[in-house]
Design a protein around this motif. Structure first.
Motif, mmCIF file in Angstrom:
data_model
loop_
_atom_site.group_PDB
_atom_site.id
_atom_site.type_symbol
_atom_site.label_atom_id
_atom_site.label_comp_id
_atom_site.label_asym_id
_atom_site.label_seq_id
_atom_site.Cartn_x
_atom_site.Cartn_y
_atom_site.Cartn_z
ATOM 1 N N GLY A 1 -11.379 10.073 -5.240
ATOM 2 C CA GLY A 1 -10.895 9.619 -3.944
ATOM 3 C C GLY A 1 -10.695 8.113 -3.879
ATOM 4 N N TYR A 2 -10.055 7.692 -2.802
ATOM 5 C CA TYR A 2 -9.656 6.297 -2.574
ATOM 6 C C TYR A 2 -10.909 5.426 -2.409
ATOM 7 C CZ TYR A 2 -7.263 2.484 -0.011
ATOM 8 O OH TYR A 2 -6.770 1.272 0.421
ATOM 9 N N LEU A 3 -11.046 4.450 -3.299
ATOM 10 C CA LEU A 3 -12.288 3.671 -3.369
ATOM 11 C C LEU A 3 -12.697 3.026 -2.042
ATOM 12 C CD1 LEU A 3 -14.626 2.567 -5.079
ATOM 13 C CD2 LEU A 3 -13.117 0.692 -5.790
ATOM 14 N N PRO A 4 -11.799 2.336 -1.319
ATOM 15 C CA PRO A 4 -12.245 1.711 -0.059
ATOM 16 C C PRO A 4 -12.778 2.737 0.955
ATOM 17 C CG PRO A 4 -10.172 0.750 -0.765
ATOM 18 C CD PRO A 4 -10.425 1.936 -1.656
ATOM 19 N N LEU A 5 -12.208 3.930 0.976
ATOM 20 C CA LEU A 5 -12.730 4.953 1.893
ATOM 21 C C LEU A 5 -14.111 5.406 1.431
ATOM 22 C CD1 LEU A 5 -12.422 6.900 4.280
ATOM 23 C CD2 LEU A 5 -11.235 8.490 2.746
ATOM 24 N N ARG A 6 -14.296 5.572 0.124
ATOM 25 C CA ARG A 6 -15.619 5.977 -0.385
ATOM 26 C C ARG A 6 -16.658 4.901 -0.073
ATOM 27 N NH1 ARG A 6 -14.384 6.138 -6.029
ATOM 28 N NH2 ARG A 6 -16.515 6.841 -6.414
ATOM 29 N N GLN A 7 -16.253 3.647 -0.179
ATOM 30 C CA GLN A 7 -17.195 2.567 0.157
ATOM 31 C C GLN A 7 -17.544 2.589 1.640
ATOM 32 O OE1 GLN A 7 -14.690 -0.518 -1.523
ATOM 33 N NE2 GLN A 7 -16.003 -0.722 -3.331
ATOM 34 N N TRP A 8 -16.544 2.822 2.482
ATOM 35 C CA TRP A 8 -16.781 2.861 3.926
ATOM 36 C C TRP A 8 -17.738 4.010 4.273
ATOM 37 C CZ3 TRP A 8 -16.238 6.098 8.085
ATOM 38 C CH2 TRP A 8 -16.307 5.492 9.345
ATOM 39 N N ILE B 1 -2.178 9.440 0.809
ATOM 40 C CA ILE B 1 -1.718 8.822 2.052
ATOM 41 C C ILE B 1 -2.694 9.105 3.190
ATOM 42 C CG2 ILE B 1 -0.205 10.795 2.664
ATOM 43 C CD1 ILE B 1 1.821 8.624 3.688
ATOM 44 N N ASN B 2 -3.278 10.307 3.220
ATOM 45 C CA ASN B 2 -4.212 10.630 4.302
ATOM 46 C C ASN B 2 -5.547 9.921 4.116
ATOM 47 O OD1 ASN B 2 -2.102 12.256 4.979
ATOM 48 N ND2 ASN B 2 -3.171 14.186 4.632
ATOM 49 N N GLN B 3 -5.922 9.692 2.877
ATOM 50 C CA GLN B 3 -7.163 8.940 2.641
ATOM 51 C C GLN B 3 -6.999 7.503 3.121
ATOM 52 O OE1 GLN B 3 -9.375 9.668 -1.076
ATOM 53 N NE2 GLN B 3 -7.701 11.001 -1.693
ATOM 54 N N LEU B 4 -5.835 6.909 2.860
ATOM 55 C CA LEU B 4 -5.591 5.556 3.355
ATOM 56 C C LEU B 4 -5.546 5.541 4.883
ATOM 57 C CD1 LEU B 4 -4.669 5.179 0.311
ATOM 58 C CD2 LEU B 4 -3.074 3.459 1.181
ATOM 59 N N SER C 1 0.820 -1.214 0.000
ATOM 60 C CA SER C 1 0.000 0.000 0.000
ATOM 61 C C SER C 1 0.855 1.266 0.000
ATOM 62 C CB SER C 1 -0.930 0.010 1.215
ATOM 63 O OG SER C 1 -0.169 -0.137 2.399
ATOM 64 N N ALA C 2 2.149 1.142 0.305
ATOM 65 C CA ALA C 2 3.006 2.337 0.325
ATOM 66 C C ALA C 2 2.961 3.066 -1.016
ATOM 67 C CB ALA C 2 4.440 1.963 0.681
ATOM 68 N N ASN C 3 3.018 2.296 -2.096
ATOM 69 C CA ASN C 3 3.020 2.963 -3.400
ATOM 70 C C ASN C 3 1.675 3.575 -3.748
ATOM 71 O OD1 ASN C 3 5.695 2.622 -3.860
ATOM 72 N ND2 ASN C 3 5.475 0.798 -5.158
ATOM 73 N N VAL C 4 0.595 3.014 -3.233
ATOM 74 C CA VAL C 4 -0.725 3.649 -3.412
ATOM 75 C C VAL C 4 -0.759 4.956 -2.621
ATOM 76 C CG1 VAL C 4 -3.221 3.374 -3.113
ATOM 77 C CG2 VAL C 4 -1.797 1.373 -3.681
#
Lengths: 404, 404
Positions: free
Chosen positions: A73-80, A282-285, A61-64
């Motif tokens: 925006g970051y898909l897993p955060l949008r899903q959450w 990085i902050n979204q993750l 995930s570092a490279n993401v």
């Protein structure tokens, strides 16, 4: 010619907030400040963030986290977030969620999308100062909206908007524990907002950064939930919901969201591509990581601590304030709103309060689109420790007793 | 009425980039893509970032990292950047530095400050697509500026700007290893930019995200350095410099900066207060930490790796391209710009190239404010590994030999 001579006319609307300037003067340690509207850093989930960044930067995930990201925006955060919105009564999916750099950015983009110069924005009197600042850049006319009643007829709103040179575009409001008033709209008042918006055929911008911070009373569904129920689903809704992680997790990461019909999200994505490409990956993750492990606990912690501070300051106000001072008793959030007799100017009062009582607050008039409300003030209780309550409030009460 | 019917006229200028849409189609693993303009994640300083976030979140700096921050940005980072600008020949201090969420945000705010609808922006043909997208929201007219000569007279520029309905506000350009052209302006060409800007009495926006990524040839001073020298210091300069950490450290943190006279910085701070309050505190602290320990090493590493890739792809192009194809030989940056005979349309060529050669690039016309340049294309070499060079370039050359 100097460079500022070349600036667009809208730049003259970008003014330094008198309030923000005042806040800079309040760093002396013996001043008790009820001015700042910031969360208590002692409540930040330090360990969860440490663990989140360490984990994210250790694996693939570092490279993401370090690379460019899609603008929505970051898909897993949008899903959450879509799941959380569902719990609030807003059935939606990730296509309805757009990640912003704090909910402030949502307000900026919505101003950019909706407002041509001289269009009308309906706002409460008082309203969140940052919303006025965001919208000001797009040169709107403001008209007063009162969620507790006494509004103009739709026809009258249409007339004044047309006289201002444009048309009404949206109602903006903070329905839960508003900044600055501390007030919460009842369910029927929320339905009334939707009724007026429907009659005017305009949007509703529901700014909800404090939504989770309720300390007493019963949760009222978001306007967006009521809208989805009456209009048959989010794609037909006229409400746009702005959320934030700043009050419950931490503001320093600048992560918020907009929940809206897809047609709005698509335009917000284009606005973001053009303005800053995307919010920091990085902050979204990190927010996604911490939200999954700690969101419910953080809400519980903030409710306990801030709720106790609200109780303590309200009790102190009841003991210490002279007749003639009135204040709201918020069911949540961060703010108490005080109204003094009409002859009091809270800007002068602040100067005197800092000098004599060593107590600071925010004068109320900056929260009014027409600059009225000079006899009002805002107190924040999120940082109100025992000294603030047992010394600050009585000292301020003594001063008020002299001037009222 | 649907919500988008309520949007302002400017929203029609916010269009999905055809290029960005195309890039989404390129995920098939057998396609060799020269399209994306992103840094190689293998070069990110992973360990330095891990250490930075761990350190920041362990001490008293944790509360600075997680809390709200001033809109102008984290002071130690601004001081560090001012020192770097000094090394580039731009004497300045932290009051001349403003932290942005990537240099893209600087372009958005500068568009917002300078451009009223129908004002003229002078841009190169081709120019950075993201700049056109940022400025489009403010509805400018574009006029062509050619840094290598053959420009209109100042009087003619004034006439066309006036006919467009406004006035000229700035020249925008990327003087080092431009996106998309790969070209670098000589010192005398930079002086020529300043001459024209002075005659028109307008600003110069110097977009310099690739400035540190030089692989051969001699460094040319930034336009801003030449401006400070001729005008007697930064406060009298007409140049506004946009910098970025995205290409040398990592883009996922979204940290860039603007270096400008204080009068401009003050307005940018107000624009930021209204739009997103501030760039994420935690990432500003992390960039400051990593820049102090690793900036010079990172520049050296990027120069070695990207420089070798540039050499390899240029050599492969020389062997594989048929007569009629011409391309730039950049001294740095990320891009090579290819011009084909006039009868070639690179949008159709891309479709055929993906199908037959399994090679992707970016068609050039989106980089032209007037939509011309249909016989041009952009190739990025930052991710060009051995397979891309030994297979991708020859396959593309074979295709071109068929169509030229």
């Amino acid at each position: 010619m100097t460079l500022p001579d070349l600036f667009a006319s809208r730049s003259s609307r970008m003014k330094a907030s008198e309030i923000r300037e005042l806040l800079k003067l309040l760093d002396q340690p013996d001043i008790i400040s009820f001015a700042g509207g910031i969360p208590d850093p002692a409540l930040f989930p330090h360990e969860a963030f440490r663990e989140a960044y360490a984990t994210i930067l250790s694996g693939p995930s570092a490279n993401v986290a370090l690379q460019y990201q899609v603008s929505e925006g970051y898909l897993p955060l949008r899903q959450w977030i879509a799941g959380e919105m569902g719990k609030l009564g807003v059935p939606c999916d990730e296509g309805n969620i757009f990640i912003t750099s704090g909910s402030q950015q949502g307000l900026d983009y919505l101003g950019k999308l909706f407002l041509s110069p001289r269009d009308t924005a309906l706002v409460t009197w008082p309203t969140y100062l940052g919303a006025l600042q965001a919208f000001n850049a797009y040169e709107p006319h403001y008209e007063r909206f009162n969620p507790t009643g006494g509004n103009m007829t739709p026809a009258a709103y249409r007339t004044v908007a047309s006289q201002a040179g444009g048309r009404s575009k949206f109602i903006y409001l903070v329905p839960d524990f508003a900044n600055p008033s501390g007030e919460t709209l009842s369910r029927s008042e929320r339905e009334g907002v939707l009724d007026l918006a429907a009659e005017l055929d305009i949007a509703v911008i529901e700014d909800a950064p404090y939504q989770a911070l309720r300390y007493s009373g019963k949760t009222v569904p978001p306007i967006m939930a009521l809208d989805c129920a009456r209009s048959g689903g989010i794609e037909k809704a006229r409400t746009i919901y702005c959320g934030s992680f700043s009050k419950v997790l931490a503001p320093g990461l600048r992560v918020g969201w907009v929940c809206a019909p897809r047609a709005v999200i698509e335009k917000l994505v284009l606005a973001k591509q053009a303005s800053d490409l995307h919010s920091p990956s990085i902050n979204q993750l990190a927010i996604h990581h911490v939200a999954q492990t700690s969101y419910a606990d953080q809400i519980a912690k903030c409710r306990t601590v801030y709720g106790a501070r609200r109780d303590a300051i309200l009790q102190a106000l009841r003991s210490a304030m002279p007749r003639g001072a009135e204040w709201t008793e918020p069911e949540g959030g961060m703010f108490i709103w005080m109204t003094l007799p009409e002859h009091i100017d809270t800007v002068s009062l602040l100067a005197r309060s800092i000098e004599e009582a060593r107590v600071a607050f925010v004068p109320g008039h900056a929260f009014f689109a027409d600059g009225s409300g000079r006899n009002s003030l805002r107190m924040s209780f999120t940082l109100a420790d025992e000294r603030a309550v047992t010394q600050g409030v009585p000292r301020f009460g003594e001063l008020l007793a002299k001037v009222l």
